[in-house]
Design an enzyme around this catalytic site. Sequence first.
Site, PDB file in Angstrom:
ATOM      1  N   GLY A 342       0.768  -1.164  -0.097  1.00 37.24           N
ATOM      2  CA  GLY A 342       0.153  -0.070   0.124  1.00 37.24           C
ATOM      3  C   GLY A 342       0.756   1.346  -0.051  1.00 37.24           C
ATOM      4  N   TRP A 343       0.006   2.460  -0.052  1.00 41.25           N
ATOM      5  CA  TRP A 343       0.918   3.609  -0.216  1.00 41.25           C
ATOM      6  C   TRP A 343       1.916   3.838   0.886  1.00 41.25           C
ATOM      7  CZ3 TRP A 343       1.950   7.187  -3.738  1.00 41.25           C
ATOM      8  CH2 TRP A 343       2.585   8.398  -3.399  1.00 41.25           C
ATOM      9  N   GLU A 384       3.710   0.436  -4.840  1.00 39.54           N
ATOM     10  CA  GLU A 384       2.894   1.342  -5.723  1.00 39.54           C
ATOM     11  C   GLU A 384       3.566   2.412  -6.359  1.00 39.54           C
ATOM     12  OE1 GLU A 384      -0.410   3.494  -3.990  1.00 39.54           O
ATOM     13  OE2 GLU A 384      -1.157   1.665  -2.773  1.00 39.54           O
TER      14      GLU A 384
END
Length: 610
Positions: A342-343, A384
């Site tokens: 995830g970010w 990402e």
Amino acid sequence: MSRPGGRRAIALAGAATLAVATALLTAPPASSAGTVTATCKKGSDWGTGFDGSCTITNGTGSSVGSWKLEADLPSGTSIGNVWNATKTVSGNHYTFSNAGWNGTIAAGASASFGFGGSGSGWFTGCTINGASCDGSGTPQDDTEAPSAPSGLKSTGKTATSVTLSWSASTDNVGVTGYDVYNGSTKATSVTGTGATIGGLSAKTAYTFTVKAKDAAGNTSPASAAVPVTTAEGGGDNPTAGNKIVGYFAEWGVYQRNYHVKNIETSGSAGKLTHINYAFGNVQGGKCTVGDSYADYEKAYTADQSVDGVADTWDQPLRGSFNQLRKLKKLHPNLKIIWSFGGWTWSGGFGQAAQNPAAFAESCYNLVEDPRWADVFDGIDIDWEYPNACGLSCDTSGPNALKNVLSALRSKFGSSNLVTAAITADASDGGKMDVTDYAGGAEYVDWYNPMTYDYFGAWDAQGPTAPHSPLTSYPGIPHAGFNTTDTISKLKAKGVPANKLLVGIGFYGRGWTGVTQSEPGGTATGAAPGTYEAGIEDYKVLKSKCPATGTFAGTAYAKCGSEWWSYDTPSTIQGKMGFAKDQGLGGAFFWELTGDTPGGELITAMRSGLG
């Protein structure tokens, strides 16, 4: 999950001391009904200078495709900086034309631009698109036709439709729209530079041209013709998939009070094919647990549990993992994938890429832990920004993602799923160009390109823009930031269409301090949100700020000074049609808590994909 590109900053500076409002025109007279009018005024005047603005209002019953405001200034007074418009000067005569993104004004709507000036004078002889700014009188005699549209091309087709785009025409006063011709027959009229022609026959050759027109009725020569042959079949691509993958955020069990049981009670579980459980962390080159309490320690009471049975203090597995196990018993075909990264946690992948085999070993051991091995059907990697900058910067090289995915496939084998969420940045030289996504595609079951968060209030002053546009549009703030370009570029790089899922955001992005209803307006900052400024769930926005229009394949809304963009059941249906036309593997969304209690958005996804 994250936006696909870096943040931009726009700074507009102004000085003001004495606020003396000076109107060029007051409220338009009754004779202005059904016309385009303009009102200009000074905001501040300090004797030797001023700042001001002009607002163009479309009082007609149809959209205006462009605008041009002209006026004179007395000797000793001049306009310097201008924003949200372009300026040309001939002596004391000033002409202000729309920017690329704010030329179209819907019926009853307005557009504005601002400026700073020196001197003490003010405008005289104001005209808008050749007519008096106050709506009185008649337009000047306009006999000059617009230039012919250029660059006509087909950007998509099905068995029954063709989508076209072209470059805008120019005109001495202003282009008001375009007529699209199928052979010698007018097929449609539009105000923008794109159109979809429906009602066609499968596997049939057609020839299209476009003509521009202005307010005086002058019509341009036809564009160069473009031949298009429609696809085979009845409009659906037979290679398209019907996967629907939904993200379940582990932190949703806290403030949002969203639990696995909600997936069942909303009716969403029966419409999903896969759930991505987000997120596991990446630390020290290994997969690690993200939140042990939410994952497998939290005790559920009977009323909170999927099957109505309470957890006991001594059972070996509790938390969301145990609830997912119960959900799978109710829906045996539902697959659960554990997502890592995830970010916020993508920064850990750089170290993992230094030893992909060791990383894959750690991930396998965690996902296949005997306590929950039956819960998970594979692994999802949400790296990402490989070899690019995001929350941090990664320099692991263009092959790093491919090497990590290869190691994961080797370790997890063919019986487990290996998927990855990837950038949607299709700009030239952007994130998609610095990593070998085609090479990595060999090892994944599918990619989830994050086709949302293209734009948002991290650009605090705007321009307002849909955060998940399906298509590009004239004046888009960043080229390559739209779903069509994202999918087209990945396919062009060699990623198979059936290994791509289109992404949907179950939320909106918003600004405040906005006066313009249509996209492209200025703002003062992020709109307030329940959990974070600038973002709000669909289930809140559908009542708080109902959609007032659609643009570039998604919806937007203005309520008070707030402006939001988000997908609705209707726009989701359109995006599912796009996924089918492109032969994609299906669709995914971020994330479950944003939907209504009855699963309104996921229902639209399922009905759209079939």
